[in-house]
Design a protein around this motif. Structure first.
Motif, PDB file in Angstrom:
ATOM      1  N   TRP A   1       0.836  -1.207   0.000  1.00 22.68           N
ATOM      2  CA  TRP A   1       0.000   0.000   0.000  1.00 22.68           C
ATOM      3  C   TRP A   1       0.866   1.250   0.000  1.00 22.68           C
ATOM      4  N   ARG A   2       1.969   1.227   0.777  1.00 25.77           N
ATOM      5  CA  ARG A   2       2.861   2.384   0.784  1.00 25.77           C
ATOM      6  C   ARG A   2       3.493   2.590  -0.583  1.00 25.77           C
ATOM      7  N   THR A   3       3.922   1.484  -1.214  1.00 31.65           N
ATOM      8  CA  THR A   3       4.515   1.593  -2.552  1.00 31.65           C
ATOM      9  C   THR A   3       3.493   2.127  -3.553  1.00 31.65           C
ATOM     10  N   ASP A   4       2.262   1.604  -3.467  1.00 33.03           N
ATOM     11  CA  ASP A   4       1.217   2.064  -4.390  1.00 33.03           C
ATOM     12  C   ASP A   4       0.898   3.533  -4.152  1.00 33.03           C
ATOM     13  N   ARG A   5       0.878   3.967  -2.877  1.00 33.16           N
ATOM     14  CA  ARG A   5       0.604   5.368  -2.586  1.00 33.16           C
ATOM     15  C   ARG A   5       1.708   6.263  -3.127  1.00 33.16           C
ATOM     16  N   ARG A   6       2.972   5.836  -2.979  1.00 36.49           N
ATOM     17  CA  ARG A   6       4.084   6.620  -3.525  1.00 36.49           C
ATOM     18  C   ARG A   6       3.969   6.736  -5.035  1.00 36.49           C
ATOM     19  N   ASP A   7       3.650   5.621  -5.694  1.00 32.07           N
ATOM     20  CA  ASP A   7       3.507   5.649  -7.155  1.00 32.07           C
ATOM     21  C   ASP A   7       2.353   6.559  -7.569  1.00 32.07           C
ATOM     22  N   THR A   8       1.250   6.500  -6.814  1.00 31.03           N
ATOM     23  CA  THR A   8       0.099   7.347  -7.148  1.00 31.03           C
ATOM     24  C   THR A   8       0.436   8.827  -6.980  1.00 31.03           C
ATOM     25  N   LEU A   9       1.124   9.162  -5.871  1.00 29.90           N
ATOM     26  CA  LEU A   9       1.509  10.559  -5.648  1.00 29.90           C
ATOM     27  C   LEU A   9       2.476  11.044  -6.729  1.00 29.90           C
ATOM     28  N   ALA A  10       3.439  10.175  -7.113  1.00 35.58           N
ATOM     29  CA  ALA A  10       4.380  10.563  -8.166  1.00 35.58           C
ATOM     30  C   ALA A  10       3.657  10.768  -9.490  1.00 35.58           C
ATOM     31  N   TYR A  11       2.699   9.900  -9.799  1.00 42.79           N
ATOM     32  CA  TYR A  11       1.935  10.055 -11.037  1.00 42.79           C
ATOM     33  C   TYR A  11       1.117  11.339 -11.019  1.00 42.79           C
ATOM     34  N   ASP A  12       0.462  11.627  -9.884  1.00 44.98           N
ATOM     35  CA  ASP A  12      -0.318  12.861  -9.785  1.00 44.98           C
ATOM     36  C   ASP A  12       0.576  14.093  -9.927  1.00 44.98           C
ATOM     37  N   ARG A  13       1.771  14.037  -9.321  1.00 49.96           N
ATOM     38  CA  ARG A  13       2.691  15.172  -9.426  1.00 49.96           C
ATOM     39  C   ARG A  13       3.132  15.366 -10.873  1.00 49.96           C
ATOM     40  N   GLN A  14       3.471  14.274 -11.561  1.00 50.25           N
ATOM     41  CA  GLN A  14       3.887  14.383 -12.966  1.00 50.25           C
ATOM     42  C   GLN A  14       2.739  14.880 -13.838  1.00 50.25           C
ATOM     43  N   THR A  15       1.521  14.418 -13.548  1.00 49.50           N
ATOM     44  CA  THR A  15       0.365  14.871 -14.317  1.00 49.50           C
ATOM     45  C   THR A  15       0.128  16.366 -14.126  1.00 49.50           C
ATOM     46  N   THR A  16       0.272  16.842 -12.879  1.00 50.57           N
ATOM     47  CA  THR A  16       0.097  18.266 -12.608  1.00 50.57           C
ATOM     48  C   THR A  16       1.149  19.104 -13.321  1.00 50.57           C
ATOM     49  N   ILE A  17       2.410  18.642 -13.275  1.00 48.58           N
ATOM     50  CA  ILE A  17       3.489  19.370 -13.953  1.00 48.58           C
ATOM     51  C   ILE A  17       3.243  19.396 -15.460  1.00 48.58           C
ATOM     52  N   ARG A  18       2.849  18.245 -16.018  1.00 53.46           N
ATOM     53  CA  ARG A  18       2.589  18.188 -17.457  1.00 53.46           C
ATOM     54  C   ARG A  18       1.424  19.085 -17.845  1.00 53.46           C
ATOM     55  N   ARG A  19       0.375  19.123 -17.007  1.00 51.18           N
ATOM     56  CA  ARG A  19      -0.776  19.978 -17.294  1.00 51.18           C
ATOM     57  C   ARG A  19      -0.389  21.451 -17.246  1.00 51.18           C
ATOM     58  N   GLU A  20       0.459  21.821 -16.263  1.00 50.64           N
ATOM     59  CA  GLU A  20       0.900  23.217 -16.172  1.00 50.64           C
ATOM     60  C   GLU A  20       1.786  23.595 -17.359  1.00 50.64           C
ATOM     61  N   GLU A  21       2.658  22.672 -17.779  1.00 54.17           N
ATOM     62  CA  GLU A  21       3.502  22.965 -18.944  1.00 54.17           C
ATOM     63  C   GLU A  21       2.658  23.147 -20.192  1.00 54.17           C
ATOM     64  N   HIS A  22       1.670  22.285 -20.385  1.00 52.30           N
ATOM     65  CA  HIS A  22       0.806  22.424 -21.565  1.00 52.30           C
ATOM     66  C   HIS A  22       0.003  23.720 -21.504  1.00 52.30           C
ATOM     67  N   GLY A  23      -0.491  24.076 -20.305  1.00 56.10           N
ATOM     68  CA  GLY A  23      -1.218  25.328 -20.168  1.00 56.10           C
ATOM     69  C   GLY A  23      -0.337  26.534 -20.475  1.00 56.10           C
ATOM     70  N   HIS A  24       0.944  26.477 -20.019  1.00 53.36           N
ATOM     71  CA  HIS A  24       1.868  27.572 -20.310  1.00 53.36           C
ATOM     72  C   HIS A  24       2.104  27.692 -21.814  1.00 53.36           C
ATOM     73  N   VAL A  25       2.313  26.546 -22.482  1.00 52.07           N
ATOM     74  CA  VAL A  25       2.525  26.565 -23.936  1.00 52.07           C
ATOM     75  C   VAL A  25       1.303  27.123 -24.646  1.00 52.07           C
ATOM     76  N   GLU A  26       0.108  26.739 -24.203  1.00 52.92           N
ATOM     77  CA  GLU A  26      -1.113  27.261 -24.830  1.00 52.92           C
ATOM     78  C   GLU A  26      -1.239  28.767 -24.637  1.00 52.92           C
ATOM     79  N   ARG A  27      -0.905  29.256 -23.421  1.00 56.37           N
ATOM     80  CA  ARG A  27      -0.982  30.699 -23.194  1.00 56.37           C
ATOM     81  C   ARG A  27       0.013  31.460 -24.054  1.00 56.37           C
ATOM     82  N   VAL A  28       1.249  30.938 -24.172  1.00 49.74           N
ATOM     83  CA  VAL A  28       2.260  31.596 -25.005  1.00 49.74           C
ATOM     84  C   VAL A  28       1.822  31.618 -26.465  1.00 49.74           C
ATOM     85  N   GLU A  29       1.285  30.498 -26.954  1.00 46.38           N
ATOM     86  CA  GLU A  29       0.833  30.446 -28.350  1.00 46.38           C
ATOM     87  C   GLU A  29      -0.349  31.387 -28.576  1.00 46.38           C
ATOM     88  N   ALA A  30      -1.239  31.499 -27.577  1.00 44.92           N
ATOM     89  CA  ALA A  30      -2.368  32.422 -27.720  1.00 44.92           C
ATOM     90  C   ALA A  30      -1.875  33.868 -27.786  1.00 44.92           C
TER      91      ALA A  30
END
Length: 202
Positions: A118-147
């Motif tokens: 469970w601890r390993t799964d929680r760590r993996d889930t938190l890492a995935y959520d963190r990467q997803t948030t970073i990727r979403r922010e990067e895509h949002g930044h690129v969209e704002r710059v292109e706009a």
């Protein structure tokens, strides 16, 4: 960039937490049912469970010591070995204290092993959520710059079109002035502007 939100049912969230206790309790209940149906003090049945539990434990040892070292297979084999041992004791013993003691030990061991995963799964889930948030922010930044870039290009094109329209209007107005002489402008050293045919413009 909006991702669908998935709301999991509370039973889905609670099932992994109660699974170890449910599994050991089921083995204990089935062992006692087996005891009531003639397994009590049956040497043959006890020997069979010992052989099966030993075989499962051996398979788990080979799975964990192998070159691949598959932890899932090893954990499953060891869990099966413990379950068979608990079922054998619950079926052979004539009282409840020893089966209950083994049930408590088996349940505690199962939760100890499960907590690690469970601890390993929680760590993996938190890492995935963190990467997803970073990727979403990067895509949002690129969209704002292109706009912003597209807006700037639109403004430049609009300004250029307005300037061209004003220049054309100025040329037409100048050519319509009385006494307009392009040659006089050239002689005076002013840059020559192209002549405009008023008849074509109107």
């Amino acid at each position: 960039m909006n991702e669908p939100l998935v709301q999991r049912h509370w039973l889905t969230l609670a099932a992994p937490k109660v699974a170890p206790a449910l599994a050991t309790s089921t083995v204990l209940i089935l062992g006692r049912i087996w005891n009531a149906n003639g397994a009590e003090h049956s040497v043959g049945n006890a020997a069979l469970m010992v052989v099966l539990a030993t075989g499962a434990a051996t398979a788990g040892a080979f799975a964990s010591a192998g070159r691949a070292g598959d932890p899932v297979i090893a954990g499953t084999a060891f869990a099966a070995s413990g379950g068979l041992a608990l079922a054998g004791v619950a079926g052979y013993a004539d009282g409840l204290p020893l089966p209950l003691l083994l049930w408590v030990l088996a349940t505690a061991t199962a939760y100890g092993i499960a907590a690690r995963y469970w601890r390993t799964d929680r760590r993996d889930t938190l890492a995935y959520d963190r990467q997803t948030t970073i990727r979403r922010e990067e895509h949002g930044h690129v969209e704002r710059v292109e706009a912003l870039r597209a807006g700037a290009q639109i403004e430049v094109a609009r300004s250029g079109a307005a300037y061209a329209e004003q220049l054309a209007t100025a040329l037409i107005s100048r050519a319509a002035l009385p006494g307009y002489d392009p040659a006089a402008l050239t002689r005076a050293g002013l840059p020559e502007l192209p002549a405009v045919d008023i008849t074509k413009e109107h």
